[in-house]
Design an enzyme around this catalytic site. Structure first.
Site, PDB file in Angstrom:
ATOM      1  N   ASP A   9       0.637  -1.292   0.156  1.00  0.00           N
ATOM      2  CA  ASP A   9       0.771  -0.046   0.249  1.00  0.00           C
ATOM      3  C   ASP A   9       0.843   1.302  -0.205  1.00  0.00           C
ATOM      4  O   ASP A   9       2.024   1.058   0.077  1.00  0.00           O
ATOM      5  CB  ASP A   9      -0.137  -0.344   1.238  1.00  0.00           C
ATOM      6  CG  ASP A   9      -1.630   0.806   1.466  1.00  0.00           C
ATOM      7  OD1 ASP A   9      -2.297   1.376   0.438  1.00  0.00           O
ATOM      8  OD2 ASP A   9      -1.796   1.973   2.469  1.00  0.00           O
ATOM      9  N   ASP A  11      -0.183   4.978   0.701  1.00  0.00           N
ATOM     10  CA  ASP A  11      -0.033   5.575   2.001  1.00  0.00           C
ATOM     11  C   ASP A  11      -0.630   5.241   3.155  1.00  0.00           C
ATOM     12  O   ASP A  11      -0.913   4.468   3.662  1.00  0.00           O
ATOM     13  CB  ASP A  11      -1.744   7.112   1.997  1.00  0.00           C
ATOM     14  CG  ASP A  11      -2.203   7.696   0.976  1.00  0.00           C
ATOM     15  OD1 ASP A  11      -1.094   8.441   0.499  1.00  0.00           O
ATOM     16  OD2 ASP A  11      -2.521   7.230  -0.441  1.00  0.00           O
ATOM     17  N   ASP A 169      -1.963  -1.037   6.315  1.00  0.00           N
ATOM     18  CA  ASP A 169      -2.950  -0.129   7.253  1.00  0.00           C
ATOM     19  C   ASP A 169      -3.529   0.128   7.333  1.00  0.00           C
ATOM     20  O   ASP A 169      -4.380   0.444   8.505  1.00  0.00           O
ATOM     21  CB  ASP A 169      -1.432   0.853   7.349  1.00  0.00           C
ATOM     22  CG  ASP A 169      -1.385   1.788   6.901  1.00  0.00           C
ATOM     23  OD1 ASP A 169      -2.259   2.161   5.696  1.00  0.00           O
ATOM     24  OD2 ASP A 169      -1.537   3.470   7.033  1.00  0.00           O
TER      25      ASP A 169
END
Length: 214
Positions: A9, A11, A169
């Protein structure tokens, strides 16, 4: 290394953008008459493609966001990135180790291609990601938590889903990786561990990642 591809991922995993973007998103939604705290934004929108923000606001309020919402929001975010954005501590080391070991990797983000590229250029991560390693929710019909983006990235990189590890996250990202049939490593620097249920492993320091993957 027991994986043939590591999918990051972006961000909050590679660039430390979640505090910036969620602060600005909460402020903008509040400005438009939809009171939203930073904590609300993290809980409801972290890991989302932009279309999901529109859908949730419409579902909850019956009101549509302005047609120029995405453009205004991204302009504010990009300006803040220029002032504040940094790589996630340990992300560069993890990429260096994967590259040195010859392990393929890529990024698959809910953010637009422009957002990914702006963030990478500001933080110096662009040296690690050519266009062939960057995948966005813009590339598929459905964003996370649908598995489409991760499956698209794996297919383009030529690796079966079961041979991929995803580093995420957000709860939406974890759900998407699980739905794609991939193992997922949940990064808990911002998101409480209990919200990443379903992850194969949890970790809180990016410098630990490569050893966990091995």
């Amino acid at each position: 290394m027991r994986y043939d591809l590591v999918i990051f991922d972006n961000d909050g995993v590679l660039v430390d953008s979640e505090p910036i973007s969620n602060r600005l998103l909460a402020a903008y939604l509040t400005e438009l008459g939809h009171p939203t705290s930073y904590e609300d934004s993290i809980r409801d929108y972290m890991g989302s493609a932009m279309h999901r923000i529109h859908e949730l606001v419409l579902e909850r309020t019956g009101q549509r966001l302005p047609e120029d919402f995405d453009d205004v929001f991204h302009a504010r975010v990009f300006a803040a990135f220029e002032r504040e954005l940094e790589p996630v501590p340990g992300a560069v080391g993890a990429l260096e180790k994967l590259a040195a070991d010859g392990v393929p990797y890529c990024v698959a983000s809910s953010g637009s291609h422009e957002r990914i590229r702006v963030g990478h250029q500001k933080t110096g991560l662009d040296r690690w990601f050519d266009e062939g390693r960057i995948f966005s929710s813009q590339d598929v019909g459905r964003g996370k938590p649908a598995p489409d983006l991760f499956l698209h990235a794996a297919r383009r990189m030529g690796v079966p889903a079961e041979r991929c590890a995803v580093v995420e996250d957000s709860p939406l990202g974890v759900r998407a990786a699980v739905a794609a049939g991939m193992e997922v490593y949940g990064f808990t620097a911002v998101t409480p561990a209990e919200r990443l249920a379903g992850a194969t492993r949890l970790f809180s320091v990016m410098g630990e990642l490569v050893d966990l993957l091995a």
